[in-house]
Design a protein around this motif. Structure first.
Motif, PDB file in Angstrom:
ATOM      1  N   UNK A  95       0.837  -1.205   0.000  1.00  0.00           N
ATOM      2  CA  UNK A  95       0.000   0.000   0.000  1.00  0.00           C
ATOM      3  C   UNK A  95       0.871   1.254   0.000  1.00  0.00           C
ATOM      4  N   UNK A  96       1.891   1.280   0.868  1.00  0.00           N
ATOM      5  CA  UNK A  96       2.772   2.444   0.923  1.00  0.00           C
ATOM      6  C   UNK A  96       3.526   2.640  -0.397  1.00  0.00           C
ATOM      7  N   UNK A  97       3.846   1.544  -1.067  1.00  0.00           N
ATOM      8  CA  UNK A  97       4.507   1.650  -2.366  1.00  0.00           C
ATOM      9  C   UNK A  97       3.602   2.380  -3.365  1.00  0.00           C
ATOM     10  N   UNK A  98       2.320   2.066  -3.324  1.00  0.00           N
ATOM     11  CA  UNK A  98       1.364   2.740  -4.206  1.00  0.00           C
ATOM     12  C   UNK A  98       1.231   4.215  -3.837  1.00  0.00           C
ATOM     13  N   UNK A  99       1.172   4.524  -2.545  1.00  0.00           N
ATOM     14  CA  UNK A  99       1.082   5.929  -2.122  1.00  0.00           C
ATOM     15  C   UNK A  99       2.306   6.705  -2.631  1.00  0.00           C
ATOM     16  N   UNK A 100       3.490   6.125  -2.438  1.00  0.00           N
ATOM     17  CA  UNK A 100       4.724   6.776  -2.880  1.00  0.00           C
ATOM     18  C   UNK A 100       4.726   6.963  -4.399  1.00  0.00           C
ATOM     19  N   UNK A 101       4.209   5.962  -5.108  1.00  0.00           N
ATOM     20  CA  UNK A 101       4.189   6.030  -6.569  1.00  0.00           C
ATOM     21  C   UNK A 101       3.279   7.154  -7.054  1.00  0.00           C
ATOM     22  N   UNK A 102       2.138   7.325  -6.404  1.00  0.00           N
ATOM     23  CA  UNK A 102       1.237   8.417  -6.781  1.00  0.00           C
ATOM     24  C   UNK A 102       1.903   9.762  -6.512  1.00  0.00           C
ATOM     25  N   UNK A 147      -7.538 -12.335  13.435  1.00  0.00           N
ATOM     26  CA  UNK A 147      -6.935 -11.525  12.379  1.00  0.00           C
ATOM     27  C   UNK A 147      -6.312 -10.241  12.919  1.00  0.00           C
ATOM     28  N   UNK A 148      -5.897 -10.266  14.174  1.00  0.00           N
ATOM     29  CA  UNK A 148      -5.410  -9.060  14.818  1.00  0.00           C
ATOM     30  C   UNK A 148      -4.252  -8.393  14.101  1.00  0.00           C
ATOM     31  N   UNK A 149      -3.268  -9.184  13.660  1.00  0.00           N
ATOM     32  CA  UNK A 149      -2.097  -8.596  13.006  1.00  0.00           C
ATOM     33  C   UNK A 149      -2.467  -8.041  11.635  1.00  0.00           C
ATOM     34  N   UNK A 150      -3.353  -8.716  10.945  1.00  0.00           N
ATOM     35  CA  UNK A 150      -3.846  -8.227   9.654  1.00  0.00           C
ATOM     36  C   UNK A 150      -4.526  -6.873   9.838  1.00  0.00           C
ATOM     37  N   UNK A 151      -5.397  -6.776  10.849  1.00  0.00           N
ATOM     38  CA  UNK A 151      -6.088  -5.514  11.117  1.00  0.00           C
ATOM     39  C   UNK A 151      -5.097  -4.419  11.486  1.00  0.00           C
ATOM     40  N   UNK A 152      -4.077  -4.759  12.259  1.00  0.00           N
ATOM     41  CA  UNK A 152      -3.091  -3.750  12.681  1.00  0.00           C
ATOM     42  C   UNK A 152      -2.366  -3.173  11.471  1.00  0.00           C
ATOM     43  N   UNK A 153      -1.973  -4.039  10.549  1.00  0.00           N
ATOM     44  CA  UNK A 153      -1.253  -3.578   9.372  1.00  0.00           C
ATOM     45  C   UNK A 153      -2.148  -2.753   8.455  1.00  0.00           C
ATOM     46  N   UNK A 154      -3.410  -3.153   8.318  1.00  0.00           N
ATOM     47  CA  UNK A 154      -4.342  -2.361   7.518  1.00  0.00           C
ATOM     48  C   UNK A 154      -4.527  -0.979   8.143  1.00  0.00           C
ATOM     49  N   UNK A 155      -4.627  -0.943   9.462  1.00  0.00           N
ATOM     50  CA  UNK A 155      -4.779   0.335  10.165  1.00  0.00           C
ATOM     51  C   UNK A 155      -3.564   1.226   9.936  1.00  0.00           C
ATOM     52  N   UNK A 156      -2.382   0.661  10.036  1.00  0.00           N
ATOM     53  CA  UNK A 156      -1.175   1.459   9.859  1.00  0.00           C
ATOM     54  C   UNK A 156      -1.070   2.004   8.434  1.00  0.00           C
ATOM     55  N   UNK A 157      -1.517   1.226   7.453  1.00  0.00           N
ATOM     56  CA  UNK A 157      -1.525   1.710   6.072  1.00  0.00           C
ATOM     57  C   UNK A 157      -2.522   2.859   5.925  1.00  0.00           C
ATOM     58  N   UNK A 158      -3.703   2.705   6.492  1.00  0.00           N
ATOM     59  CA  UNK A 158      -4.709   3.779   6.451  1.00  0.00           C
ATOM     60  C   UNK A 158      -4.167   5.054   7.095  1.00  0.00           C
TER      61      UNK A 158
END
Length: 247
Positions: A95-102, A147-158
Motif C-alpha cells: 500500500x505504501x509503495x502505491x502511495x509513494x508512486x502516486x 486476524x489481529x495482526x492483519x487488522x493492525x497492518x491495515x490500520x497502519x496503512x490507512x
C-alpha cells in the motif's frame, strides 16, 4: 461523466474483477495483476492487464503506470493469508509503495486514490467505537482474536495514507465480504459490524471513481437499510462528518 483512465491495483481480486466490468463501458481500465495466467480473466471484463508485483517491483514502475491515470483503486490484499510476512508485504508495504508512486507522478493534479481497507480496524483494539452494540463488541473481539495482526497492518496503512497531502484519497472499509448477489442498498458512514456483498462493494467503488467530492473521507460500508448505495454515499458526503482521519 467524462471517460477516465482508472488503474486497479490487485486487479484479479473478486471485487476488482466486478469493478472493472462495471467501469469498462465508460472508462479505460487497467488491471495490475501478478501472473500471466490471470490475463484471460482481465480481458473477459474488458480491462487491460498489466503484470506488476507489489512485493518485488520498484515504486518507479508503478509511478510510470499511474502517470496517465485519473484514479487509482487499491483493492489488493492478502486477506490475512500467506503468513504475517506476506500480509505485511502486500497490505502495508504494498500500500505504501502505491502511495509513494502516486506522489511521484509529475503533474499538477496527481491521480486520486480510492483505498479498499477493512471494517473494524483501529489503533486500540480494546477501545470500541461509541456506535458499537454489545453484539458488535463480541464480533470485534472474535475478529481480533483471529486476524489481529492483519487488522493492525491495515490500520497502519490507512493512517499513513491520511498523512499524505499531495493527492486526494478516500478510504472505504467494507464489512465481512460475501458472494451473495448485490442488493443495491447499504449503510455508508459509521456502521454496525455486518456483512456486505462484493457486488455492492464494486458498485460503491464505481460510484466513487466519479465522485471527487468524496476526497478525504473514511467510511464504513455494509448491507442494510432501505437506502440505495448512491443515496447513502451522497448523504455521507453531504453530512461532512466522515471527512478527515479519525482513530
Amino acid at each position: 461523466m467524462s471517460s477516465k483512465v482508472v488503474t486497479i491495483v490487485g486487479g484479479h481480486g473478486q471485487i476488482a474483477l466486478r469493478l472493472a466490468k462495471l467501469l469498462s463501458p465508460t472508462h479505460k481500465v487497467i488491471s495490475i495483476i501478478r501472473t500471466p495466467t490471470q490475463i484471460p480473466d482481465i480481458q473477459n471484463v474488458n480491462s487491460t492487464p498489466l503484470i506488476l508485483s507489489l512485493e518485488t517491483d520498484p515504486v518507479s514502475k508503478f509511478t510510470e503506470v499511474f502517470k496517465n491515470s485519473a484514479v487509482v483503486v487499491f483493492s489488493a490484499g492478502s486477506g490475512g493469508k500467506g503468513g504475517i510476512e506476506r500480509t505485511k508485504a502486500v497490505d502495508y508495504e504494498g500500500a505504501l509503495k502505491v502511495f509513494d508512486a502516486i506522489e511521484g507522478v509529475e503533474r499538477e493534479e496527481k491521480p486520486r486514490l480510492v483505498l479498499v481497507s477493512s471494517i473494524d480496524i483501529r489503533g486500540d483494539p480494546d477501545k470500541f467505537p461509541d456506535h458499537y452494540t454489545d453484539e458488535d463488541v463480541v464480533t470485534s473481539k472474535t475478529f481480533y482474536a483471529t486476524l489481529g495482526e492483519y487488522f493492525r497492518l491495515k490500520y497502519e496503512a490507512d493512517k499513513n495514507l491520511a498523512r499524505r497531502t499531495s493527492f486526494k484519497w478516500t478510504i472505504i472499509r467494507p464489512g465481512l465480504l460475501t458472494n451473495e448477489p448485490g442488493t443495491g442498498k447499504g449503510l455508508v458512514g459509521r456502521t454496525p459490524l455486518k456483512s456486505v456483498s462484493r457486488d455492492d462493494v464494486a458498485h460503491l467503488l464505481a460510484l466513487l471513481v466519479d465522485k471527487p467530492e468524496a476526497a478525504d473521507m473514511v467510511v464504513e460500508f455494509v448491507n442494510g437499510g432501505d437506502t440505495s448505495i448512491e443515496q447513502a454515499l451522497n448523504g455521507a458526503i453531504k453530512s461532512g462528518q466522515f471527512t478527515g482521519w479519525r482513530e
